[in-house]
Design a protein around this motif. Structure first.
Motif, PDB file in Angstrom:
ATOM      1  N   PRO A 141       0.818  -1.219   0.000  1.00 35.07           N
ATOM      2  CA  PRO A 141       0.000   0.000   0.000  1.00 35.07           C
ATOM      3  C   PRO A 141       0.847   1.263   0.000  1.00 35.07           C
ATOM      4  N   ASP A 142       0.281   2.331  -0.580  1.00 35.37           N
ATOM      5  CA  ASP A 142       0.943   3.640  -0.553  1.00 35.37           C
ATOM      6  C   ASP A 142       0.761   4.289   0.810  1.00 35.37           C
ATOM      7  N   ALA A 143      -0.314   3.883   1.514  1.00 32.82           N
ATOM      8  CA  ALA A 143      -0.589   4.411   2.852  1.00 32.82           C
ATOM      9  C   ALA A 143      -1.461   3.416   3.606  1.00 32.82           C
ATOM     10  N   ILE A 144      -1.450   3.545   4.923  1.00 29.64           N
ATOM     11  CA  ILE A 144      -2.255   2.689   5.798  1.00 29.64           C
ATOM     12  C   ILE A 144      -3.072   3.599   6.700  1.00 29.64           C
ATOM     13  N   ILE A 145      -4.337   3.237   6.911  1.00 28.07           N
ATOM     14  CA  ILE A 145      -5.201   3.937   7.867  1.00 28.07           C
ATOM     15  C   ILE A 145      -5.518   2.926   8.957  1.00 28.07           C
ATOM     16  N   SER A 146      -5.327   3.312  10.219  1.00 32.10           N
ATOM     17  CA  SER A 146      -5.594   2.368  11.307  1.00 32.10           C
ATOM     18  C   SER A 146      -6.355   3.008  12.450  1.00 32.10           C
ATOM     19  N   ASP A 147      -7.319   2.247  12.964  1.00 27.04           N
ATOM     20  CA  ASP A 147      -8.019   2.602  14.192  1.00 27.04           C
ATOM     21  C   ASP A 147      -7.070   2.295  15.356  1.00 27.04           C
ATOM     22  N   ILE A 148      -7.386   2.764  16.552  1.00 21.04           N
ATOM     23  CA  ILE A 148      -6.586   2.445  17.735  1.00 21.04           C
ATOM     24  C   ILE A 148      -7.237   1.316  18.543  1.00 21.04           C
ATOM     25  N   ASN A 149      -8.501   1.495  18.916  1.00 15.80           N
ATOM     26  CA  ASN A 149      -9.177   0.520  19.775  1.00 15.80           C
ATOM     27  C   ASN A 149      -9.767  -0.610  18.949  1.00 15.80           C
ATOM     28  N   MET A 150      -9.062  -1.769  18.931  1.00 13.27           N
ATOM     29  CA  MET A 150      -9.523  -2.932  18.175  1.00 13.27           C
ATOM     30  C   MET A 150      -9.224  -4.190  18.985  1.00 13.27           C
ATOM     31  N   PRO A 151     -10.016  -5.247  18.756  1.00 11.83           N
ATOM     32  CA  PRO A 151      -9.737  -6.521  19.438  1.00 11.83           C
ATOM     33  C   PRO A 151      -8.484  -7.191  18.851  1.00 11.83           C
ATOM     34  N   ARG A 152      -7.989  -8.199  19.519  1.00 13.31           N
ATOM     35  CA  ARG A 152      -6.839  -9.018  19.119  1.00 13.31           C
ATOM     36  C   ARG A 152      -5.523  -8.257  19.065  1.00 13.31           C
ATOM     37  N   LEU A 153      -5.437  -7.200  18.260  1.00 10.45           N
ATOM     38  CA  LEU A 153      -4.221  -6.384  18.206  1.00 10.45           C
ATOM     39  C   LEU A 153      -4.661  -4.952  17.971  1.00 10.45           C
ATOM     40  N   ASP A 154      -4.375  -4.065  18.942  1.00  9.85           N
ATOM     41  CA  ASP A 154      -4.834  -2.669  18.793  1.00  9.85           C
ATOM     42  C   ASP A 154      -3.952  -1.907  17.812  1.00  9.85           C
ATOM     43  N   GLY A 155      -4.333  -0.656  17.571  1.00 13.49           N
ATOM     44  CA  GLY A 155      -3.626   0.156  16.592  1.00 13.49           C
ATOM     45  C   GLY A 155      -2.160   0.393  16.928  1.00 13.49           C
ATOM     46  N   PHE A 156      -1.861   0.576  18.223  1.00  6.53           N
ATOM     47  CA  PHE A 156      -0.461   0.803  18.606  1.00  6.53           C
ATOM     48  C   PHE A 156       0.392  -0.416  18.263  1.00  6.53           C
ATOM     49  N   GLY A 157      -0.112  -1.606  18.630  1.00  8.82           N
ATOM     50  CA  GLY A 157       0.611  -2.845  18.341  1.00  8.82           C
ATOM     51  C   GLY A 157       0.740  -3.082  16.847  1.00  8.82           C
ATOM     52  N   PHE A 158      -0.333  -2.762  16.119  1.00  9.35           N
ATOM     53  CA  PHE A 158      -0.317  -2.924  14.662  1.00  9.35           C
ATOM     54  C   PHE A 158       0.741  -2.011  14.034  1.00  9.35           C
ATOM     55  N   ILE A 159       0.751  -0.738  14.439  1.00 10.24           N
ATOM     56  CA  ILE A 159       1.708   0.224  13.870  1.00 10.24           C
ATOM     57  C   ILE A 159       3.142  -0.210  14.183  1.00 10.24           C
ATOM     58  N   GLU A 160       3.381  -0.633  15.429  1.00 11.08           N
ATOM     59  CA  GLU A 160       4.724  -1.094  15.793  1.00 11.08           C
ATOM     60  C   GLU A 160       5.145  -2.285  14.941  1.00 11.08           C
ATOM     61  N   ALA A 161       4.214  -3.228  14.729  1.00 16.49           N
ATOM     62  CA  ALA A 161       4.517  -4.422  13.930  1.00 16.49           C
ATOM     63  C   ALA A 161       4.805  -4.050  12.472  1.00 16.49           C
ATOM     64  N   VAL A 162       4.057  -3.078  11.939  1.00 16.44           N
ATOM     65  CA  VAL A 162       4.288  -2.618  10.563  1.00 16.44           C
ATOM     66  C   VAL A 162       5.679  -2.002  10.457  1.00 16.44           C
ATOM     67  N   ARG A 163       6.034  -1.181  11.438  1.00 21.18           N
ATOM     68  CA  ARG A 163       7.323  -0.476  11.405  1.00 21.18           C
ATOM     69  C   ARG A 163       8.520  -1.428  11.547  1.00 21.18           C
ATOM     70  N   LEU A 164       8.293  -2.617  12.082  1.00 20.02           N
ATOM     71  CA  LEU A 164       9.374  -3.606  12.193  1.00 20.02           C
ATOM     72  C   LEU A 164       9.688  -4.265  10.852  1.00 20.02           C
ATOM     73  N   GLN A 165       8.782  -4.103   9.887  1.00 25.88           N
ATOM     74  CA  GLN A 165       8.995  -4.695   8.563  1.00 25.88           C
ATOM     75  C   GLN A 165       9.750  -3.691   7.684  1.00 25.88           C
ATOM     76  N   ASP A 166      10.908  -4.116   7.172  1.00 20.46           N
ATOM     77  CA  ASP A 166      11.724  -3.218   6.354  1.00 20.46           C
ATOM     78  C   ASP A 166      10.940  -2.580   5.219  1.00 20.46           C
TER      79      ASP A 166
END
Length: 121
Positions: free
Chosen positions: A47-72
């Motif tokens: 994707p050229d950009a990602i849009i993410s909510d914060i409050n979500m089940p299983r993995l919230d937005g903070f965890g999702f963003i951190e996981a995305v940033r770990l990918q080169d």
């Protein structure tokens, strides 16, 4: 050039609104219903950009963003947080996780499109 966006939100209504707002201006939209689903979809997308909510089940937005940033390959992909939250400490936490920008729900479709064009520009 067509923009491709991954939108991650646990609300079906918000996902539908995002799809409508973005596809009508020619943006290709891929949807995910939480952070885990978002990471799975991201494995198949550039994707050229990602849009993410914060409050979500299983993995919230903070965890999702951190996981995305770990990918080169997604280290520099712009991430806009779209949430009902507006507390400064949450914005700071999102920035620390790697978010590019912050949009409060309910969102204004033209402003969202403008923000996407700015961060992908």
């Amino acid at each position: 050039m067509t923009l491709t966006v991954l939108a991650v939100d646990d609300s079906r209504t918000i996902r539908d609104m995002l799809r409508l707002a973005l596809t009508e201006v020619g943006i290709e939209v891929h949807l995910a219903e939480d952070g885990v689903d978002g990471l799975e979809r991201l494995a198949e997308l550039e994707p050229d950009a990602i849009i993410s909510d914060i409050n979500m089940p299983r993995l919230d937005g903070f965890g999702f963003i951190e996981a995305v940033r770990l990918q080169d390959r997604h280290r520099a992909t712009p991430i806009l947080v779209l949430t009902t939250e507006s507390a400064p400490e949450l914005k700071a936490r999102a920035r620390a996780a790697g978010a590019t920008g912050w949009i409060v729900k309910p969102f204004d479709p033209p402003k969202l499109v403008q923000a996407l064009r700015m961060v992908t520009g």
